[in-house]
Design a protein around this motif. Sequence first.
Motif, PDB file in Angstrom:
ATOM      1  N   THR A  23      62.897  92.693  44.636  1.00 64.77           N
ATOM      2  CA  THR A  23      63.160  91.327  45.094  1.00 64.77           C
ATOM      3  C   THR A  23      63.770  90.513  43.966  1.00 64.77           C
ATOM      4  O   THR A  23      63.271  90.528  42.842  1.00 64.77           O
ATOM      5  N   ASP A  24      64.866  89.825  44.275  1.00 65.89           N
ATOM      6  CA  ASP A  24      65.546  88.964  43.317  1.00 65.89           C
ATOM      7  C   ASP A  24      65.431  87.521  43.811  1.00 65.89           C
ATOM      8  O   ASP A  24      65.380  87.277  45.023  1.00 65.89           O
ATOM      9  N   ARG A  25      65.390  86.572  42.894  1.00 76.44           N
ATOM     10  CA  ARG A  25      65.267  85.162  43.275  1.00 76.44           C
ATOM     11  C   ARG A  25      66.321  84.333  42.563  1.00 76.44           C
ATOM     12  O   ARG A  25      66.617  84.547  41.398  1.00 76.44           O
ATOM     13  N   GLN A  26      66.854  83.377  43.305  1.00 76.31           N
ATOM     14  CA  GLN A  26      67.835  82.449  42.745  1.00 76.31           C
ATOM     15  C   GLN A  26      67.122  81.254  42.117  1.00 76.31           C
ATOM     16  O   GLN A  26      66.143  80.748  42.668  1.00 76.31           O
ATOM     17  N   THR A  52      65.586  84.107  48.108  1.00 78.74           N
ATOM     18  CA  THR A  52      65.305  85.436  47.570  1.00 78.74           C
ATOM     19  C   THR A  52      66.194  86.477  48.252  1.00 78.74           C
ATOM     20  O   THR A  52      66.709  86.255  49.353  1.00 78.74           O
ATOM     21  N   LYS A  53      66.366  87.583  47.584  1.00 81.99           N
ATOM     22  CA  LYS A  53      67.122  88.710  48.116  1.00 81.99           C
ATOM     23  C   LYS A  53      66.317  89.981  47.879  1.00 81.99           C
ATOM     24  O   LYS A  53      65.922  90.274  46.744  1.00 81.99           O
ATOM     25  N   SER A  54      66.058  90.711  48.948  1.00 87.05           N
ATOM     26  CA  SER A  54      65.272  91.945  48.839  1.00 87.05           C
ATOM     27  C   SER A  54      66.189  93.153  48.980  1.00 87.05           C
ATOM     28  O   SER A  54      67.042  93.203  49.873  1.00 87.05           O
ATOM     29  N   ASP A 114      72.228  82.435  49.840  1.00 86.30           N
ATOM     30  CA  ASP A 114      72.420  81.263  50.701  1.00 86.30           C
ATOM     31  C   ASP A 114      72.568  81.618  52.175  1.00 86.30           C
ATOM     32  O   ASP A 114      72.867  80.751  53.000  1.00 86.30           O
ATOM     33  N   ALA A 115      72.386  82.895  52.536  1.00 93.76           N
ATOM     34  CA  ALA A 115      72.340  83.342  53.938  1.00 93.76           C
ATOM     35  C   ALA A 115      73.643  83.137  54.702  1.00 93.76           C
ATOM     36  O   ALA A 115      73.628  83.055  55.936  1.00 93.76           O
ATOM     37  N   GLY A 263      73.883  95.602  47.891  1.00 92.36           N
ATOM     38  CA  GLY A 263      73.764  94.234  48.384  1.00 92.36           C
ATOM     39  C   GLY A 263      74.262  93.245  47.353  1.00 92.36           C
ATOM     40  O   GLY A 263      74.690  93.616  46.259  1.00 92.36           O
ATOM     41  N   VAL A 264      74.189  91.977  47.716  1.00 92.36           N
ATOM     42  CA  VAL A 264      74.681  90.911  46.845  1.00 92.36           C
ATOM     43  C   VAL A 264      73.703  89.760  46.878  1.00 92.36           C
ATOM     44  O   VAL A 264      73.078  89.484  47.905  1.00 92.36           O
ATOM     45  N   GLY A 265      73.534  89.108  45.724  1.00 91.11           N
ATOM     46  CA  GLY A 265      72.688  87.932  45.638  1.00 91.11           C
ATOM     47  C   GLY A 265      73.526  86.675  45.588  1.00 91.11           C
ATOM     48  O   GLY A 265      73.746  86.011  46.588  1.00 91.11           O
ATOM     49  N   ALA A 266      74.042  86.328  44.403  1.00 91.60           N
ATOM     50  CA  ALA A 266      74.887  85.150  44.234  1.00 91.60           C
ATOM     51  C   ALA A 266      76.340  85.497  44.550  1.00 91.60           C
ATOM     52  O   ALA A 266      76.811  86.583  44.240  1.00 91.60           O
TER      53      ALA A 266
END
Length: 275
Positions: A23-26, A52-54, A114-115, A263-266
């Motif tokens: 899990t990653d968090r912005q 968050t991004k899992s 940001d979905a 996957g991608v977070g930011a």
Amino acid sequence: GKERPLEYPLVFNVSDMEWNPVTDRQISGLGTMPTMPDGAQFQLDQPIMGGTKSYEATSYGLAIEITWEMWRDDLYAVMRELAAELKRASRNRQEVDAWAILNNAFSNTRTGFDAVSLCNTAHVGLDGVSRANRPNPDISFSVTGTQNAITRFENMTNERGLPRLMAPVNVVLAPVNKFAAREILGSGGKPYTADNELNALQAEDLSWMISHYLTTTTYWFMLAAKGVHDMNFMWRDHPIFDSFDDPWTRNAIYTSYQRHVSGVGAYRGVDGSSG
């Protein structure tokens, strides 16, 4: 024949997962320093917590079964070549999984913190400000499109509105744009004109590469360097190849197994257009 080298490690951040899922968090930084009148107290600020991004690894596996007679009577090494095909299937699965990030960059199939889609005209930041990493309207790969993407990088701000230094280094294109890339990014003079002007894009020192796994030929992307953008390919289990014989039939079974996730977070560090 020769195998094409893996392409996705040239673009995406590749790492190993020490646990599953990950899990990653912005989180934002701080805002601009305010004025402080004589004798006044310091104003307090704090980071803004984001989404968050899992990342959860998916298992992939494939097997073939070859009878003893097929193996024994194979005059042209066809069965041996089929065993080698397991490696090709493994490599292709890696490419398909990794490039799915960019193949779905304009839909909500794969989203970040940001979905919304990776390339979007309305990334709403933690400060409530809307930002774009996609032209509106979309534009095909061209001198104008490239210049506008560079300008969006130049005008980039972080989640608190401060200027964010993030330079593009690579342009990713489908094979149909291979020759246009040479003309636009490699020519000494301004492309497609008879004027004696210098190609202003050369000073940007942009590299470019052809991806054979983009499923839409009009898609093109401008990317920051690996480790600067947040597009990730994570291994939980690297490919495991195995074989065993069935004692009841003498058939040989060859297997391949791997586990990974992409996957991608930011979204920052990626600018794209659907053409």
